[in-house]
Design a protein around this motif. Structure first.
Motif, PDB file in Angstrom:
ATOM      1  N   ASP A  69     -17.734 -30.255 -50.370  1.00 34.48           N
ATOM      2  CA  ASP A  69     -16.622 -29.795 -51.204  1.00 34.48           C
ATOM      3  C   ASP A  69     -16.565 -30.476 -52.569  1.00 34.48           C
ATOM      4  O   ASP A  69     -15.779 -30.080 -53.419  1.00 34.48           O
ATOM      5  CB  ASP A  69     -15.290 -30.022 -50.483  1.00 34.48           C
ATOM      6  N   ASP A  70     -17.373 -31.501 -52.768  1.00 36.43           N
ATOM      7  CA  ASP A  70     -17.347 -32.273 -54.015  1.00 36.43           C
ATOM      8  C   ASP A  70     -18.456 -31.830 -54.955  1.00 36.43           C
ATOM      9  O   ASP A  70     -19.498 -31.348 -54.512  1.00 36.43           O
ATOM     10  CB  ASP A  70     -17.537 -33.769 -53.711  1.00 36.43           C
ATOM     11  N   PRO A  71     -18.251 -32.055 -56.244  1.00 37.94           N
ATOM     12  CA  PRO A  71     -19.378 -31.831 -57.163  1.00 37.94           C
ATOM     13  C   PRO A  71     -20.518 -32.779 -56.808  1.00 37.94           C
ATOM     14  O   PRO A  71     -20.285 -33.902 -56.348  1.00 37.94           O
ATOM     15  CB  PRO A  71     -18.788 -32.184 -58.540  1.00 37.94           C
ATOM     16  N   PRO A  72     -21.767 -32.363 -57.010  1.00 41.00           N
ATOM     17  CA  PRO A  72     -22.895 -33.249 -56.705  1.00 41.00           C
ATOM     18  C   PRO A  72     -22.784 -34.578 -57.454  1.00 41.00           C
ATOM     19  O   PRO A  72     -22.436 -34.613 -58.626  1.00 41.00           O
ATOM     20  CB  PRO A  72     -24.112 -32.454 -57.199  1.00 41.00           C
ATOM     21  N   GLY A  73     -23.057 -35.658 -56.742  1.00 44.54           N
ATOM     22  CA  GLY A  73     -23.070 -36.975 -57.360  1.00 44.54           C
ATOM     23  C   GLY A  73     -21.712 -37.570 -57.664  1.00 44.54           C
ATOM     24  O   GLY A  73     -21.612 -38.593 -58.332  1.00 44.54           O
ATOM     25  N   HIS A  74     -20.639 -36.952 -57.153  1.00 47.59           N
ATOM     26  CA  HIS A  74     -19.277 -37.402 -57.456  1.00 47.59           C
ATOM     27  C   HIS A  74     -18.793 -38.328 -56.330  1.00 47.59           C
ATOM     28  O   HIS A  74     -18.407 -37.877 -55.264  1.00 47.59           O
ATOM     29  CB  HIS A  74     -18.348 -36.201 -57.600  1.00 47.59           C
ATOM     30  N   TYR A  75     -18.822 -39.624 -56.590  1.00 49.66           N
ATOM     31  CA  TYR A  75     -18.372 -40.629 -55.634  1.00 49.66           C
ATOM     32  C   TYR A  75     -16.908 -40.976 -55.894  1.00 49.66           C
ATOM     33  O   TYR A  75     -16.423 -40.827 -57.021  1.00 49.66           O
ATOM     34  CB  TYR A  75     -19.232 -41.896 -55.741  1.00 49.66           C
ATOM     35  N   GLN A  76     -16.238 -41.439 -54.845  1.00 47.98           N
ATOM     36  CA  GLN A  76     -14.830 -41.793 -54.966  1.00 47.98           C
ATOM     37  C   GLN A  76     -14.570 -43.140 -54.304  1.00 47.98           C
ATOM     38  O   GLN A  76     -15.092 -43.403 -53.221  1.00 47.98           O
ATOM     39  CB  GLN A  76     -13.961 -40.728 -54.292  1.00 47.98           C
ATOM     40  N   ILE A  77     -13.774 -43.951 -54.963  1.00 49.93           N
ATOM     41  CA  ILE A  77     -13.310 -45.193 -54.350  1.00 49.93           C
ATOM     42  C   ILE A  77     -11.920 -44.889 -53.808  1.00 49.93           C
ATOM     43  O   ILE A  77     -10.998 -44.608 -54.567  1.00 49.93           O
ATOM     44  CB  ILE A  77     -13.272 -46.347 -55.369  1.00 49.93           C
ATOM     45  N   TRP A  78     -11.802 -44.915 -52.480  1.00 50.04           N
ATOM     46  CA  TRP A  78     -10.540 -44.553 -51.840  1.00 50.04           C
ATOM     47  C   TRP A  78      -9.656 -45.755 -51.573  1.00 50.04           C
ATOM     48  O   TRP A  78      -8.444 -45.626 -51.525  1.00 50.04           O
ATOM     49  CB  TRP A  78     -10.805 -43.829 -50.527  1.00 50.04           C
ATOM     50  N   SER A 111     -20.815 -39.609 -61.218  1.00 55.91           N
ATOM     51  CA  SER A 111     -19.478 -40.043 -61.616  1.00 55.91           C
ATOM     52  C   SER A 111     -18.837 -40.808 -60.474  1.00 55.91           C
ATOM     53  O   SER A 111     -19.234 -40.672 -59.313  1.00 55.91           O
ATOM     54  CB  SER A 111     -18.598 -38.849 -62.018  1.00 55.91           C
ATOM     55  N   ILE A 112     -17.852 -41.631 -60.833  1.00 55.27           N
ATOM     56  CA  ILE A 112     -17.106 -42.417 -59.853  1.00 55.27           C
ATOM     57  C   ILE A 112     -15.628 -42.228 -60.167  1.00 55.27           C
ATOM     58  O   ILE A 112     -15.189 -42.461 -61.295  1.00 55.27           O
ATOM     59  CB  ILE A 112     -17.462 -43.914 -59.920  1.00 55.27           C
ATOM     60  N   MET A 130     -11.990 -51.526 -66.669  1.00 57.50           N
ATOM     61  CA  MET A 130     -13.289 -51.436 -65.992  1.00 57.50           C
ATOM     62  C   MET A 130     -14.061 -50.183 -66.418  1.00 57.50           C
ATOM     63  O   MET A 130     -15.142 -49.924 -65.912  1.00 57.50           O
ATOM     64  CB  MET A 130     -13.089 -51.429 -64.474  1.00 57.50           C
ATOM     65  N   GLY A 131     -13.485 -49.399 -67.334  1.00 57.46           N
ATOM     66  CA  GLY A 131     -14.185 -48.228 -67.856  1.00 57.46           C
ATOM     67  C   GLY A 131     -13.715 -46.894 -67.331  1.00 57.46           C
ATOM     68  O   GLY A 131     -14.230 -45.849 -67.733  1.00 57.46           O
ATOM     69  N   PHE A 132     -12.732 -46.879 -66.453  1.00 60.96           N
ATOM     70  CA  PHE A 132     -12.207 -45.624 -65.932  1.00 60.96           C
ATOM     71  C   PHE A 132     -11.328 -44.951 -66.990  1.00 60.96           C
ATOM     72  O   PHE A 132     -10.568 -45.617 -67.686  1.00 60.96           O
ATOM     73  CB  PHE A 132     -11.382 -45.851 -64.664  1.00 60.96           C
ATOM     74  N   VAL A 133     -11.445 -43.635 -67.074  1.00 62.72           N
ATOM     75  CA  VAL A 133     -10.671 -42.836 -68.022  1.00 62.72           C
ATOM     76  C   VAL A 133      -9.790 -41.886 -67.224  1.00 62.72           C
ATOM     77  O   VAL A 133     -10.284 -41.154 -66.350  1.00 62.72           O
ATOM     78  CB  VAL A 133     -11.611 -42.034 -68.955  1.00 62.72           C
ATOM     79  N   LEU A 145      -5.728 -39.604 -61.358  1.00 65.56           N
ATOM     80  CA  LEU A 145      -7.173 -39.713 -61.181  1.00 65.56           C
ATOM     81  C   LEU A 145      -7.775 -40.339 -62.422  1.00 65.56           C
ATOM     82  O   LEU A 145      -7.389 -40.000 -63.557  1.00 65.56           O
ATOM     83  CB  LEU A 145      -7.795 -38.331 -60.967  1.00 65.56           C
ATOM     84  N   ALA A 146      -8.734 -41.212 -62.231  1.00 59.20           N
ATOM     85  CA  ALA A 146      -9.479 -41.820 -63.340  1.00 59.20           C
ATOM     86  C   ALA A 146     -10.949 -41.811 -62.949  1.00 59.20           C
ATOM     87  O   ALA A 146     -11.291 -41.989 -61.780  1.00 59.20           O
ATOM     88  CB  ALA A 146      -8.992 -43.244 -63.594  1.00 59.20           C
ATOM     89  N   VAL A 147     -11.817 -41.558 -63.939  1.00 54.91           N
ATOM     90  CA  VAL A 147     -13.234 -41.347 -63.660  1.00 54.91           C
ATOM     91  C   VAL A 147     -14.095 -42.138 -64.626  1.00 54.91           C
ATOM     92  O   VAL A 147     -13.751 -42.318 -65.790  1.00 54.91           O
ATOM     93  CB  VAL A 147     -13.572 -39.837 -63.768  1.00 54.91           C
ATOM     94  N   ILE A 148     -15.233 -42.584 -64.105  1.00 53.93           N
ATOM     95  CA  ILE A 148     -16.307 -43.117 -64.938  1.00 53.93           C
ATOM     96  C   ILE A 148     -17.452 -42.118 -64.823  1.00 53.93           C
ATOM     97  O   ILE A 148     -17.919 -41.822 -63.719  1.00 53.93           O
ATOM     98  CB  ILE A 148     -16.795 -44.493 -64.452  1.00 53.93           C
TER      99      ILE A 148
END
Length: 151
Positions: A69-78, A111-112, A130-133, A145-148
């Motif tokens: 269900d996620d975009p390819p390569g899209h990791y998440q810190i839960w 992405s993270i 830490m670079g999250f936008v 939500l914030a992403v690198i």
């Protein structure tokens, strides 16, 4: 104090379970016990780590690999927490940097993402440093939500 990320095991589970948060932080995080139980049902996608300072457990982190269900390569810190007695000493920054490096090293990583409660100003400032936008609220309208982007 050297910081490291290590697997969650039977030897450190109780220590992770007992890590305290400040009362005002409890509304912002799921329990470590719940997160470890959740990951036990999805070992291919949910990855738990004990945060160590020297040889002492001082925190917990869980990140999630992309699924169908996620975009390819899209990791998440839960989940990410540091014992309140160790906060403000740079340990969280070091631990998150290690987690980001571990995720970035995965060949498919693009992405993270991390999320936090909109009222949690400390989290907002910390993750931005830490670079999250920020990308806006999640689909439920509960978390920011914030992403690198890596790619």
């Amino acid at each position: 104090m050297p910081i490291s990320l290590r697997p969650v095991t039977a030897d450190n589970f109780d220590l992770i379970s007992e890590l305290p948060l400040l009362p005002q932080q409890r509304d912002y995080l799921a329990s470590n016990d719940y997160s470890i139980a959740q990951a036990s049902f999805y070992p291919a996608t949910m990855h738990t780590r004990a945060v160590y300072g020297d040889e002492e457990v001082i925190g917990f982190l869980m990140f999630v690999s992309p699924d169908a269900d996620d975009p390819p390569g899209h990791y998440q810190i839960w989940r990410f927490m540091i014992d309140h007695r160790r906060q403000g000493q740079g340990h969280g920054r070091a631990a998150l940097a290690l987690a980001l490096a571990e995720i970035r090293a995965r060949p498919d990583a693009r992405s993270i993402e991390i999320c936090y409660k909109p009222g949690n100003a400390n989290a907002k400032q910390f993750y931005a440093s830490m670079g999250f936008v920020e990308k806006g609220m999640d689909a439920d309208g509960c978390d920011m939500l914030a992403v690198i982007d890596i790619s």
